[in-house]
Motif scaffolding. Structure first.
Motif, PDB file in Angstrom:
ATOM      1  N   ILE A   1       0.854  -1.203   0.000  1.00 18.63           N
ATOM      2  CA  ILE A   1       0.000   0.000   0.000  1.00 18.63           C
ATOM      3  C   ILE A   1       0.888   1.252   0.000  1.00 18.63           C
ATOM      4  O   ILE A   1       0.611   2.205  -0.700  1.00 18.63           O
ATOM      5  CB  ILE A   1      -0.975  -0.034   1.195  1.00 18.63           C
ATOM      6  N   ALA A   2       1.969   1.225   0.781  1.00 17.72           N
ATOM      7  CA  ALA A   2       2.955   2.309   0.762  1.00 17.72           C
ATOM      8  C   ALA A   2       4.118   1.910  -0.137  1.00 17.72           C
ATOM      9  O   ALA A   2       4.417   0.727  -0.287  1.00 17.72           O
ATOM     10  CB  ALA A   2       3.452   2.588   2.174  1.00 17.72           C
ATOM     11  N   THR A   3       4.772   2.919  -0.713  1.00 18.74           N
ATOM     12  CA  THR A   3       5.952   2.650  -1.547  1.00 18.74           C
ATOM     13  C   THR A   3       7.240   2.774  -0.731  1.00 18.74           C
ATOM     14  O   THR A   3       8.272   2.243  -1.125  1.00 18.74           O
ATOM     15  CB  THR A   3       6.012   3.643  -2.727  1.00 18.74           C
ATOM     16  N   HIS A   4       7.178   3.509   0.399  1.00 22.85           N
ATOM     17  CA  HIS A   4       8.364   3.722   1.236  1.00 22.85           C
ATOM     18  C   HIS A   4       7.962   3.691   2.714  1.00 22.85           C
ATOM     19  O   HIS A   4       6.793   3.900   3.050  1.00 22.85           O
ATOM     20  CB  HIS A   4       9.018   5.081   0.931  1.00 22.85           C
ATOM     21  N   PHE A   5       8.967   3.464   3.575  1.00 19.16           N
ATOM     22  CA  PHE A   5       8.751   3.508   5.023  1.00 19.16           C
ATOM     23  C   PHE A   5       9.827   4.404   5.635  1.00 19.16           C
ATOM     24  O   PHE A   5      11.023   4.216   5.388  1.00 19.16           O
ATOM     25  CB  PHE A   5       8.835   2.103   5.634  1.00 19.16           C
ATOM     26  N   VAL A   6       9.399   5.392   6.418  1.00 19.14           N
ATOM     27  CA  VAL A   6      10.317   6.371   7.019  1.00 19.14           C
ATOM     28  C   VAL A   6       9.915   6.571   8.480  1.00 19.14           C
ATOM     29  O   VAL A   6       8.718   6.579   8.798  1.00 19.14           O
ATOM     30  CB  VAL A   6      10.246   7.717   6.243  1.00 19.14           C
ATOM     31  N   ASP A   7      10.884   6.750   9.377  1.00 19.01           N
ATOM     32  CA  ASP A   7      10.570   7.029  10.787  1.00 19.01           C
ATOM     33  C   ASP A   7       9.745   8.318  10.864  1.00 19.01           C
ATOM     34  O   ASP A   7      10.111   9.324  10.244  1.00 19.01           O
ATOM     35  CB  ASP A   7      11.848   7.230  11.613  1.00 19.01           C
ATOM     36  N   SER A   8       8.699   8.290  11.658  1.00 18.39           N
ATOM     37  CA  SER A   8       7.807   9.441  11.793  1.00 18.39           C
ATOM     38  C   SER A   8       8.567  10.724  12.149  1.00 18.39           C
ATOM     39  O   SER A   8       8.309  11.789  11.600  1.00 18.39           O
ATOM     40  CB  SER A   8       6.749   9.146  12.854  1.00 18.39           C
ATOM     41  N   GLY A   9       9.521  10.604  13.059  1.00 19.51           N
ATOM     42  CA  GLY A   9      10.292  11.773  13.507  1.00 19.51           C
ATOM     43  C   GLY A   9      11.148  12.394  12.410  1.00 19.51           C
ATOM     44  O   GLY A   9      11.582  13.551  12.516  1.00 19.51           O
ATOM     45  N   LYS A  10      11.401  11.635  11.357  1.00 22.56           N
ATOM     46  CA  LYS A  10      12.240  12.139  10.248  1.00 22.56           C
ATOM     47  C   LYS A  10      11.410  12.829   9.154  1.00 22.56           C
ATOM     48  O   LYS A  10      11.970  13.378   8.197  1.00 22.56           O
ATOM     49  CB  LYS A  10      13.018  10.987   9.615  1.00 22.56           C
ATOM     50  N   LEU A  11      10.085  12.771   9.259  1.00 19.39           N
ATOM     51  CA  LEU A  11       9.246  13.343   8.190  1.00 19.39           C
ATOM     52  C   LEU A  11       9.496  14.842   7.951  1.00 19.39           C
ATOM     53  O   LEU A  11       9.567  15.266   6.802  1.00 19.39           O
ATOM     54  CB  LEU A  11       7.757  13.098   8.462  1.00 19.39           C
ATOM     55  N   PRO A  12       9.628  15.667   9.020  1.00 18.18           N
ATOM     56  CA  PRO A  12       9.898  17.096   8.753  1.00 18.18           C
ATOM     57  C   PRO A  12      11.184  17.296   7.952  1.00 18.18           C
ATOM     58  O   PRO A  12      11.233  18.116   7.031  1.00 18.18           O
ATOM     59  CB  PRO A  12      10.015  17.706  10.159  1.00 18.18           C
ATOM     60  N   MET A  13      12.240  16.511   8.261  1.00 17.25           N
ATOM     61  CA  MET A  13      13.503  16.614   7.522  1.00 17.25           C
ATOM     62  C   MET A  13      13.318  16.147   6.083  1.00 17.25           C
ATOM     63  O   MET A  13      13.840  16.758   5.150  1.00 17.25           O
ATOM     64  CB  MET A  13      14.588  15.765   8.196  1.00 17.25           C
ATOM     65  N   LEU A  14      12.593  15.051   5.922  1.00 17.79           N
ATOM     66  CA  LEU A  14      12.323  14.531   4.579  1.00 17.79           C
ATOM     67  C   LEU A  14      11.601  15.592   3.741  1.00 17.79           C
ATOM     68  O   LEU A  14      11.966  15.855   2.582  1.00 17.79           O
ATOM     69  CB  LEU A  14      11.471  13.255   4.664  1.00 17.79           C
ATOM     70  N   GLU A  15      10.599  16.205   4.364  1.00 12.11           N
ATOM     71  CA  GLU A  15       9.834  17.238   3.652  1.00 12.11           C
ATOM     72  C   GLU A  15      10.742  18.400   3.241  1.00 12.11           C
ATOM     73  O   GLU A  15      10.697  18.857   2.093  1.00 12.11           O
ATOM     74  CB  GLU A  15       8.680  17.739   4.531  1.00 12.11           C
ATOM     75  N   GLU A  16      11.591  18.848   4.173  1.00  7.81           N
ATOM     76  CA  GLU A  16      12.502  19.962   3.867  1.00  7.81           C
ATOM     77  C   GLU A  16      13.449  19.587   2.721  1.00  7.81           C
ATOM     78  O   GLU A  16      13.721  20.399   1.841  1.00  7.81           O
ATOM     79  CB  GLU A  16      13.310  20.372   5.109  1.00  7.81           C
ATOM     80  N   ASP A  17      13.942  18.349   2.746  1.00  9.33           N
ATOM     81  CA  ASP A  17      14.844  17.901   1.677  1.00  9.33           C
ATOM     82  C   ASP A  17      14.137  17.861   0.323  1.00  9.33           C
ATOM     83  O   ASP A  17      14.726  18.198  -0.707  1.00  9.33           O
ATOM     84  CB  ASP A  17      15.433  16.525   2.001  1.00  9.33           C
ATOM     85  N   LEU A  18      12.882  17.469   0.323  1.00  7.13           N
ATOM     86  CA  LEU A  18      12.117  17.455  -0.933  1.00  7.13           C
ATOM     87  C   LEU A  18      11.874  18.880  -1.435  1.00  7.13           C
ATOM     88  O   LEU A  18      12.031  19.170  -2.620  1.00  7.13           O
ATOM     89  CB  LEU A  18      10.774  16.735  -0.729  1.00  7.13           C
ATOM     90  N   LEU A  19      11.520  19.779  -0.508  1.00  7.31           N
ATOM     91  CA  LEU A  19      11.220  21.171  -0.884  1.00  7.31           C
ATOM     92  C   LEU A  19      12.460  21.906  -1.401  1.00  7.31           C
ATOM     93  O   LEU A  19      12.359  22.837  -2.195  1.00  7.31           O
ATOM     94  CB  LEU A  19      10.646  21.940   0.310  1.00  7.31           C
ATOM     95  N   ALA A  20      13.632  21.464  -0.925  1.00  2.00           N
ATOM     96  CA  ALA A  20      14.882  22.144  -1.295  1.00  2.00           C
ATOM     97  C   ALA A  20      15.418  21.693  -2.659  1.00  2.00           C
ATOM     98  O   ALA A  20      16.375  22.290  -3.168  1.00  2.00           O
ATOM     99  CB  ALA A  20      15.929  21.892  -0.223  1.00  2.00           C
ATOM    100  N   LEU A  21      14.835  20.659  -3.232  1.00  2.00           N
ATOM    101  CA  LEU A  21      15.307  20.176  -4.537  1.00  2.00           C
ATOM    102  C   LEU A  21      15.131  21.256  -5.603  1.00  2.00           C
ATOM    103  O   LEU A  21      14.147  21.985  -5.602  1.00  2.00           O
ATOM    104  CB  LEU A  21      14.540  18.910  -4.953  1.00  2.00           C
TER     105      LEU A  21
END
Length: 386
Positions: free
Chosen positions: A212-232
């Motif tokens: 159902i999901a394509t990836h699994f990431v620790d919940s606490g890392k989501l803000p960092m993940l989002e920032e990394d995506l936005l910075a692309l």
């Protein structure tokens, strides 16, 4: 400067500071109020959708659908928007589903909402599936029903240890809609049929293991993940996949735990391969294992009408396009909201919460093939064609 003057200046300064903070809050709350239940922001290279009803587990309303759809279409055409991110506000849910209580009340009052809500919701789900920009759903927390519809059809779905996925519609006299007839039968073996009929809850990494999901990431890392995506900078689909893949690879939570249903997959495939609900029940009885008997107990609590609709929906959906599935599901939605079981299920599970629905018909035998055929009949000029 005298002490009194200095104090006066300091108090004026703190008053000025406080006023500034209050004004900031007012501006922020005015923005949130105007945006209301959904926030739509352009940030960095992305369009960001935030479902913003945390106290109500971000359940989806018609108004929210009507705000998201045109913005999604705008971002899709915008050369400066390279991806779209959707997430839920608060700690508990991505989106716990559509606002079925409002739909039940509208149906009883014979209001237009019942026709319009499903039509526009499925149109949004289809727009997500066909979106020309990479679409990233951060499914952190409860993700059910309508929440599945605004995530599962996107290109990337990120689960966390807090994810809880379920399609529990047979409990409320409905069926696993929002394209469930398309994605459920395409999961491994008969897993999707099992999930759709029983409403079984998958948690955490199992949401990824089930497909159902394509990836699994620790919940606490989501803000960092989002920032990394936005910075692309002008990212391609591959750049986005690379960032998500890096975070996925670094996540160690429950990495060594097997899929919760792994040991039962043979049973699921065998028991749920039948052509009728009655045969599935017979298979579970014959199997006789604790797991099979537990599923039997669950199924026996569900709406007999919903069970029969769901099995046929998934069987037919297995060979239909997503758009054909939405046409079929729209027909089913209009029939279900006009029948007893949906209102009784909503009452028993969500309003009175006595968990004792009185289904009509009360058993599978009384739900004839002829009655079932009626649910799948075309609606003529009212059909949803995508």
């Amino acid at each position: 400067m005298g002490r009194r003057a200095a104090l006066g200046l300091a108090s004026r300064f703190s008053l000025f500071k406080r006023t500034g903070i209050i004004l900031q809050h007012l501006q922020a709350s005015r923005y949130t109020e105007a945006a209301g239940d959904v926030l739509l922001e352009k940030r960095g290279c992305a369009g960001v959708i935030t479902l913003n009803r945390p106290k109500l587990l971000n359940t989806l309303t018609l108004q929210m659908v009507r705000q998201i759809y045109p913005q999604l279409k705008k971002w899709e055409q915008d050369p400066e928007t390279y991806l779209i991110i959707i997430k839920g506000a608060g700690e508990k849910a991505f989106c716990a589903g559509g606002d079925v209580i409002a739909i039940s009340e509208a149906a009883k009052a014979k209001q237009e909402l019942i026709r319009v809500f499903f039509r526009e919701e499925y149109t949004l789900n289809n727009a997500i599936a066909s979106c020309q920009k990479p679409y990233v759903a951060l499914i952190d927390g409860i993700t059910m029903g309508g929440g599945v519809g605004v995530s599962v059809h996107g290109q990337f779905r990120v689960a966390t240890e807090k994810s809880l996925f379920a399609m529990p519609e047979t409990r409320i006299g409905l069926f696993p809609d929002v394209g469930g007839g398309y994605f459920l039968p395409r999961l491994q073996g008969r897993l999707g049929y099992f999930l759709g009929l029983t409403g079984f809850r998958l948690k955490g990494r199992d949401v990824h293991r089930a497909g159902i999901a394509t990836h699994f990431v620790d919940s606490g890392k989501l803000p960092m993940l989002e920032e990394d995506l936005l910075a692309l900078k002008s990212p391609s689909k591959e750049n986005i996949a690379e960032v998500l893949g890096t975070y996925h690879a670094e996540s160690k939570i429950d990495q060594d735990k097997p899929f919760i249903l792994e040991e039962h997959m043979d049973k699921i495939n065998r028991c749920f391969s039948a052509n009728t609900v009655e045969e599935i029940i017979e298979n579970l009885q014959q199997d006789g294992s604790p797991f099979a008997l537990e599923q039997l107990q669950v199924i026996n609590k569900m709406s007999p009408t919903s069970l029969k609709i769901t099995l046929r929906q998934l069987t037919e959906g297995a060979s239909k396009s997503l758009q054909e599935v939405f046409t079929m599901e729209y027909r089913l939605s209009q029939m279900c909201v006009g029948h007893h079981d949906f209102h009784e299920g909503v009452r028993a599970v969500l309003i009175d919460k006595d968990q004792s629905p009185r289904w009509k018909p009360a058993n599978l035998k009384e739900m004839t093939d002829e009655a079932l055929d009626n649910y799948f009949k075309p609606l003529g000029s009212s059909d949803l064609i995508l």
